[in-house]
Write an enzyme that holds these catalytic residues in place. Structure first.
Site, PDB file in Angstrom:
ATOM      1  N   GLY A  41       0.828  -1.209   0.000  1.00 38.02           N
ATOM      2  CA  GLY A  41       0.000   0.000   0.000  1.00 38.02           C
ATOM      3  C   GLY A  41       0.856   1.251   0.000  1.00 38.02           C
ATOM      4  O   GLY A  41       0.574   2.218  -0.724  1.00 38.02           O
ATOM      5  N   LYS A  55       2.459   1.731  -3.408  1.00 38.27           N
ATOM      6  CA  LYS A  55       1.460   2.269  -4.354  1.00 38.27           C
ATOM      7  C   LYS A  55       1.304   3.780  -4.159  1.00 38.27           C
ATOM      8  O   LYS A  55       1.293   4.538  -5.139  1.00 38.27           O
ATOM      9  CB  LYS A  55       0.126   1.553  -4.124  1.00 38.27           C
ATOM     10  CG  LYS A  55      -1.006   2.070  -4.999  1.00 38.27           C
ATOM     11  CD  LYS A  55      -2.318   1.375  -4.637  1.00 38.27           C
ATOM     12  CE  LYS A  55      -3.487   2.022  -5.362  1.00 38.27           C
ATOM     13  NZ  LYS A  55      -4.772   1.410  -4.957  1.00 38.27           N
ATOM     14  N   TYR A  99       4.514 -20.565   7.709  1.00 41.01           N
ATOM     15  CA  TYR A  99       5.606 -19.890   6.991  1.00 41.01           C
ATOM     16  C   TYR A  99       5.466 -20.091   5.482  1.00 41.01           C
ATOM     17  O   TYR A  99       5.478 -19.123   4.718  1.00 41.01           O
ATOM     18  CB  TYR A  99       6.959 -20.407   7.483  1.00 41.01           C
ATOM     19  CG  TYR A  99       8.136 -19.667   6.869  1.00 41.01           C
ATOM     20  CD1 TYR A  99       8.264 -18.295   7.020  1.00 41.01           C
ATOM     21  CD2 TYR A  99       9.094 -20.345   6.132  1.00 41.01           C
ATOM     22  CE1 TYR A  99       9.334 -17.606   6.449  1.00 41.01           C
ATOM     23  CE2 TYR A  99      10.163 -19.662   5.564  1.00 41.01           C
ATOM     24  CZ  TYR A  99      10.281 -18.297   5.723  1.00 41.01           C
ATOM     25  OH  TYR A  99      11.327 -17.616   5.147  1.00 41.01           O
ATOM     26  N   TYR A 122      -0.966  -6.546  -6.633  1.00 42.74           N
ATOM     27  CA  TYR A 122      -0.709  -5.098  -6.629  1.00 42.74           C
ATOM     28  C   TYR A 122      -0.012  -4.669  -7.924  1.00 42.74           C
ATOM     29  O   TYR A 122      -0.242  -3.571  -8.433  1.00 42.74           O
ATOM     30  CB  TYR A 122       0.130  -4.711  -5.407  1.00 42.74           C
ATOM     31  CG  TYR A 122      -0.709  -4.217  -4.250  1.00 42.74           C
ATOM     32  CD1 TYR A 122      -0.794  -2.857  -3.940  1.00 42.74           C
ATOM     33  CD2 TYR A 122      -1.438  -5.116  -3.472  1.00 42.74           C
ATOM     34  CE1 TYR A 122      -1.575  -2.414  -2.886  1.00 42.74           C
ATOM     35  CE2 TYR A 122      -2.219  -4.680  -2.411  1.00 42.74           C
ATOM     36  CZ  TYR A 122      -2.290  -3.331  -2.126  1.00 42.74           C
ATOM     37  OH  TYR A 122      -3.071  -2.887  -1.088  1.00 42.74           O
ATOM     38  N   THR A 154      20.764 -19.331   3.489  1.00 42.75           N
ATOM     39  CA  THR A 154      21.866 -18.369   3.457  1.00 42.75           C
ATOM     40  C   THR A 154      22.562 -18.377   4.821  1.00 42.75           C
ATOM     41  O   THR A 154      21.918 -18.568   5.846  1.00 42.75           O
ATOM     42  CB  THR A 154      21.321 -16.958   3.143  1.00 42.75           C
ATOM     43  OG1 THR A 154      20.539 -17.022   1.945  1.00 42.75           O
ATOM     44  CG2 THR A 154      22.445 -15.957   2.943  1.00 42.75           C
ATOM     45  N   ARG A 193      18.631 -22.173  12.766  1.00 40.51           N
ATOM     46  CA  ARG A 193      18.970 -22.607  11.402  1.00 40.51           C
ATOM     47  C   ARG A 193      20.114 -23.611  11.474  1.00 40.51           C
ATOM     48  O   ARG A 193      20.960 -23.540  12.368  1.00 40.51           O
ATOM     49  CB  ARG A 193      19.382 -21.411  10.551  1.00 40.51           C
ATOM     50  CG  ARG A 193      18.289 -20.370  10.425  1.00 40.51           C
ATOM     51  CD  ARG A 193      18.714 -19.298   9.452  1.00 40.51           C
ATOM     52  NE  ARG A 193      17.984 -18.074   9.656  1.00 40.51           N
ATOM     53  CZ  ARG A 193      17.943 -17.078   8.784  1.00 40.51           C
ATOM     54  NH1 ARG A 193      18.626 -17.169   7.656  1.00 40.51           N
ATOM     55  NH2 ARG A 193      17.255 -15.995   9.039  1.00 40.51           N
TER      56      ARG A 193
END
Length: 221
Positions: free
Chosen positions: A8, A11, A51, A65, A81, A92
Site C-alpha cells: 500500500g 502504491k 511460513y 498489486y 543463506t 537454522r
C-alpha cells in the site's frame, strides 16, 4: 499484513517494492532441482505451513498489486543463506552446527541426515538482490547456491573447519521437513547475470571466526 501494508505504501509513493520470498514456497518438492515455474508441494495445514503459505500469500499479494495497481515489484525466492553476524541460536542448521561445535556440544542431526539443502554465502545473496532491484525483470528469481549437501555432509564440513573430534547426535525428524532443496538458477544467470561465487568451504570459515569471537566473549562474562 506487513507485506500488504508495504505494498500500500509503495502504491501511494510510487516506490519499487522488493519481496524477499523463500524456497519454502516449493514445500517438499516433487521437482528437483526447483525452477521458478514449479508451483510447489505444500501441506496447507502442516506445522510449517504458516511460513510456507504466508510467503506464498505474500507473492500473490505482490503480483495482485503489480497487475491491479501498477506497482513496480521484484520477487526473490531466497534459499538457505549463512554468514557472519547471524544470531547464535536462531535454529537454522548452519548456525546450529557451528555454535554446537564451538561450544563442544554434539551436532544435532534430525532424521537420518540424508535430507539436502543448498547454502549460499550472504555476500552472494546481497549481490543477487541488488542485481534484481537494479534490473527490469520482476521475477520470481531463485537466489541460492546450487551446491547441494546432505545434513551429514554439512556436519562433516563443520567438523573439518572447527573440531574434527566433534560428535553427531541423531534426533527424530520434524514433521513436513523437505527431503530435497536445490535451486535451478538458470533464469537468474540469464536475466540478472548473477550466480554465487563463494563456496561453502570458502564462506564457512568467515562465519566461524565471527561465531568464535562472540561465543568466547559470551562465555567470558
Amino acid at each position: 499484513m506487513g507485506t500488504l501494508n508495504m505494498l500500500g505504501l509503495a502504491k501511494r509513493i510510487g516506490a519499487r517494492f522488493l519481496l524477499t520470498s523463500t524456497s519454502e514456497v516449493y514445500g517438499d518438492p516433487l521437482e528437483h532441482p526447483q525452477k521458478e515455474t514449479y508451483w510447489g508441494h505444500v501441506n496447507p495445514i502442516g506445522v510449517r505451513s504458516c511460513y510456507d503459505e504466508g510467503k506464498r500469500t505474500a507473492e500473490t499479494l505482490t503480483m495482485d498489486y503489480h497487475r491491479g495497481a501498477d506497482v513496480e515489484v521484484r520477487i526473490a525466492r531466497i534459499f538457505n543463506t549463512y554468514g557472519p553476524r547471524m544470531c547464535l541460536d536462531d535454529g537454522r542448521v548452519v548456525s546450529n552446527f557451528v555454535a554446537q561445535a564451538i561450544r563442544k556440544q554434539p551436532l544435532t542431526v534430525y532424521g537420518d541426515g540424508k535430507q539436502t539443502r543448498s547454502f549460499q554465502y550472504v555476500s552472494d545473496l546481497v549481490a543477487g538482490l541488488m542485481a534484481l532491484m537494479e534490473g527490469e525483470h520482476i521475477g520470481p528469481f531463485n537466489l541460492g547456491n546450487p551446491g547441494e549437501f546432505t545434513m551429514l555432509e554439512l556436519a562433516e564440513v563443520v567438523k573439518e573447519t572447527i573440531d574434527p573430534g566433534a560428535t553427531i547426535e541423531f534426533k527424530p525428524n520434524t514433521e513436513d521437513d523437505p527431503h530435497k532443496r536445490k535451486p535451478d538458477i538458470s533464469r537468474a544467470k540469464e536475466l540478472l547475470n548473477w550466480e554465487p561465487k563463494v563456496s561453502l568451504r570458502e564462506g564457512l570459515p568467515q562465519m566461524v571466526t565471527d561465531f568464535q569471537k562472540r561465543i568466547l566473549s559470551e562465555e567470558a562474562k
